[in-house]
Design an enzyme around this catalytic site. Structure first.
Site, PDB file in Angstrom:
ATOM      1  N   ASP A   1      -4.571   3.208  -6.542  1.00 15.27           N
ATOM      2  CA  ASP A   1      -4.360   1.932  -7.462  1.00 15.27           C
ATOM      3  C   ASP A   1      -5.136   2.317  -8.578  1.00 15.27           C
ATOM      4  OD1 ASP A   1      -3.554  -0.950  -8.421  1.00 15.27           O
ATOM      5  OD2 ASP A   1      -5.760  -1.018  -8.483  1.00 15.27           O
TER       6      ASP A   1
ATOM      7  N   GLU B   1      -0.510   5.227  -8.708  1.00 19.35           N
ATOM      8  CA  GLU B   1       0.203   4.340  -9.626  1.00 19.35           C
ATOM      9  C   GLU B   1      -0.119   5.113 -11.220  1.00 19.35           C
ATOM     10  OE1 GLU B   1      -0.448   0.179 -11.346  1.00 19.35           O
ATOM     11  OE2 GLU B   1      -2.231   1.015 -11.082  1.00 19.35           O
TER      12      GLU B   1
HETATM   13  C1  NOJ Z   1      -2.494  -2.758 -10.593  1.00 26.51           C
HETATM   14  C2  NOJ Z   1      -1.930  -3.553  -9.741  1.00 26.51           C
HETATM   15  O1  NOJ Z   1      -0.377  -2.729  -8.960  1.00 26.51           O
HETATM   16  C3  NOJ Z   1      -1.798  -4.491  -9.566  1.00 26.51           C
HETATM   17  O2  NOJ Z   1      -0.979  -5.072  -9.619  1.00 26.51           O
HETATM   18  C4  NOJ Z   1      -3.404  -5.177 -10.394  1.00 26.51           C
HETATM   19  O3  NOJ Z   1      -3.363  -6.689 -10.687  1.00 26.51           O
HETATM   20  C5  NOJ Z   1      -4.107  -3.758 -11.197  1.00 26.51           C
HETATM   21  N1  NOJ Z   1      -3.953  -2.531 -10.198  1.00 26.51           N
HETATM   22  C6  NOJ Z   1      -5.685  -3.893 -10.519  1.00 26.51           C
HETATM   23  O4  NOJ Z   1      -6.306  -4.059  -9.752  1.00 26.51           O
END
Ligand code: NOJ
Length: 568
Positions: free
Chosen positions: A232, A292
């Site tokens: 993430d 991500e």
């Molecule tokens: C990316 C995640 O996909 C999202 O859903 C989240 O709110 C943020 N990172 C914070 O962790």
């Protein structure tokens, strides 16, 4: 595998092969080009709160996921990425982790997790967890200790600074979820930094103790049978140490804050060191790391692969996901860019943070055809696709109509310009009974009215459904050598309406022709330069009835899909 009404005899053959050969075995056979398991796999993202509710609490759980392994296997999924299911106060629905080595009671227990891994193995479905690496919950024991005093053992595990003056945060940085990225804590009279919600304090990755503890978390899960992690928010791991103000840009954002270039708190080069070392740990367990990775250019995306492929195996290509209209030119440009990047492309069209592809590409009239068209695109490219649960049904966004119904906090802060992400996180549509068969009680988010027609049970019975189209396509992907190994060869690159390409492998190829327009199109192909002038062609899958009979000229219905096998 059991298909209701195969589109072509070839599909039947493919289905029979899949039924006879477990994927594990097929994978060994398909590794001729030195590709690893994740390069031949189809990944499927599950938002556990919304997938299947085994105990009728209104929220999904791990036992629910386990109960759907047959469904996933029959669909053609090889690995599921489960968004965070660890103990959490659920401010950001799991992305605020208070213990990295347990399961939140909402979702079950570690025993349930182990059973899910076991059942996954029985169905050749690997488990990928979501590693929230940038921040913890403010309820994590590390943070509770950190905030307790300036000399606490974990003080330097987070980013604490004095304010610039009374009631003035250390600098002008903004949280991506609205307003200042600093929160004052009266216990020690300092501010802590949070790129996301205030309940998600950023870890200090400059502290080697943080790195050691977090890397150990991944080892702990690898031992429990996890096949990899989706990482993430990797872009935000580091901040400049002198905390310079970010440049302000003209205008304001959805939260009413000034627009800002996040120059000094995102994409700092130090993160590549962390990711490379984390990859070293993953390699000990033959695990895969998915990133991500929000990037503005292909060059930025390239950096995440790392020199000699030593960083992330699968940085997600959000440049592709962010093409919000059906534009053959834009898709061609983006695919060519990532394809030439030297890394293995990772394609997705939806996830839990972006409006579902059904709405983003749909024109309101041909939405089901367009859903098949998009599947025809991202599931036939060279690279690994990551599906989002329900995409295979044509699930649509169900955005809240009133501020008081919003669950995702950014939807309340930013209402009405920002409605939050509830709309793309609604319960999986299993059948046409109450609550789409997800739960016998009112689910945590309402299902959209389209569940009556777009659900697993109904689509299962319809040979022309989006679901059966996905099944056919995924079956092909697992067995056709050209789709698994072949290079991407764009065709007719100046056609503004139809995107066409070959996946070419040795003496065979798959031809993919996708009409991105609402008009009928006729496309002529001269495949002599590619060495397929006299090739024999067989239709593999098409949405046209009857199927086009010649590959030299293909007549396409609006948003029509034509996929054919060419053999010399
Ligand atoms: C990316 C995640 O996909 C999202 O859903 C989240 O709110 C943020 N990172 C914070 O962790």
């Amino acid at each position: 595998m059991k298909f209701q009404k195969p589109v072509t005899p070839t599909i039947l053959a493919v289905a029979a092969m899949l039924a006879l050969s477990p994927f594990a075995q097929a994978q060994k056979n398909l590794d001729a080009e030195g590709h690893q398991w994740w390069q031949h796999a189809v990944f499927y993202e599950i938002y556990p709160r919304s997938f299947a509710d085994s105990d009728n609490s209104g929220m999904g759980d791990l036992n629910g996921i386990t109960s759907k392994m047959d469904y996933l296997q029959r669909l053609g999924v090889d690995a599921i990425w489960i968004t965070p299911c660890f103990p959490s106060p659920q401010v950001d629905f799991g992305y605020d982790v208070s213990d990295y080595e347990d399961i939140d009671p909402t979702y079950g227990t570690l025993n349930d997790f182990d059973r899910m891994v076991e059942e996954g193995k029985n169905h050749n479905v690997r488990i990928i967890l979501d590693f929230v690496i940038n921040h913890t919950s403010d309820q994590h024991k590390w943070f509770l200790d950190s905030k307790s005093s300036k000399t606490a053992a974990h003080r330097d595990w987070y980013i604490w600074r004095d304010g610039k003056g009374p009631n003035q945060p250390p600098n002008n940085w903004l949280s991506t979820f609205g307003h200042s990225a600093w929160k004052f804590d009266p216990t020690t009279g300092q501010y802590y930094y949070h790129y996301f919600y205030a309940e998600q304090p950023d870890l200090n990755w400059r502290n080697p103790a943080v790195e050691r503890a977090m890397f150990d978390v991944t080892r702990w899960w690898y031992k429990r049978g996890v096949a990899g992690f989706r990482l993430d928010a990797v872009d935000t791991l580091f901040e400049v140490q002198d905390l310079r103000d970010n440049p302000i840009l003209p205008g304001t954002n959805k939260f009413g804050d000034p627009n800002m270039e996040n120059k000094y708190n995102t994409k700092l080069p130090e993160m590549h060191g962390v990711l490379t070392r984390l990859r070293g740990v993953a390699d000990e367990s033959d695990a895969v790391l998915i990133g991500e990775t929000w990037t503005k250019t292909i060059d930025q995306l390239k950096e995440y692969y790392g020199g000699h492929g030593k960083e992330l195996q699968m940085p997600m290509d959000f440049l592709f996901a962010n093409i919000n209209r059906l534009s053959a030119d834009e898709f061609r440009r983006q695919i060519a860019g990532v394809d030439a990047s030297g890394g293995w492309p990772v394609y997705l069209v939806s996830n839990h943070d972006i409006v579902r592809s059904y709405n983003r590409y749909g024109d309101g009239r041909h939405n089901d055809e367009i859903a098949k068209l998009m599947a025809g695109l991202y599931l036939t490219l060279r690279g690994t696709p990551i599906m989002y649960y329900g995409e295979e049904l044509g699930m649509e966004n169900n955005d809240p109509k009133r501020r008081e119904d919003v669950k995702d906090p950014i939807g309340r802060t930013g209402w009405p310009a920002e409605k939050g992400r509830d709309g793309e996180r609604t319960p999986m549509q299993w059948n046409d009974s109450a609550n789409a068969g997800f739960s016998t009680v009112t689910p945590w988010l309402p299902v959209p009215p389209s569940y009556k027609t777009h659900n697993v049970a109904t689509e299962d019975k319809d040979p022309d459904s989006i679901l059966n189209f996905y099944r056919h396509l995924l079956a092909l992907r697992h067995t056709d050598q050209a789709l698994l190994e072949g290079e991407y060869v764009p065709l007719n690159e100046s056609d503004p309406n139809v995107i066409s390409y070959l996946r070419r492998y040795k003496s065979e190829a798959v031809l993919v022709v996708l009409n991105m327009s609402a008009k009928e199109q006729k496309v002529n192909f001269d495949l002599a330069p590619q060495g397929f002038a006299k090739a024999k062609s067989t239709t593999l899958l098409t949405t046209m009835k009857p199927a086009p009979s010649r590959t030299e000229q293909v007549a396409l219905a609006p948003f029509g899909v034509y996929i054919a096998k060419l053999a010399k």
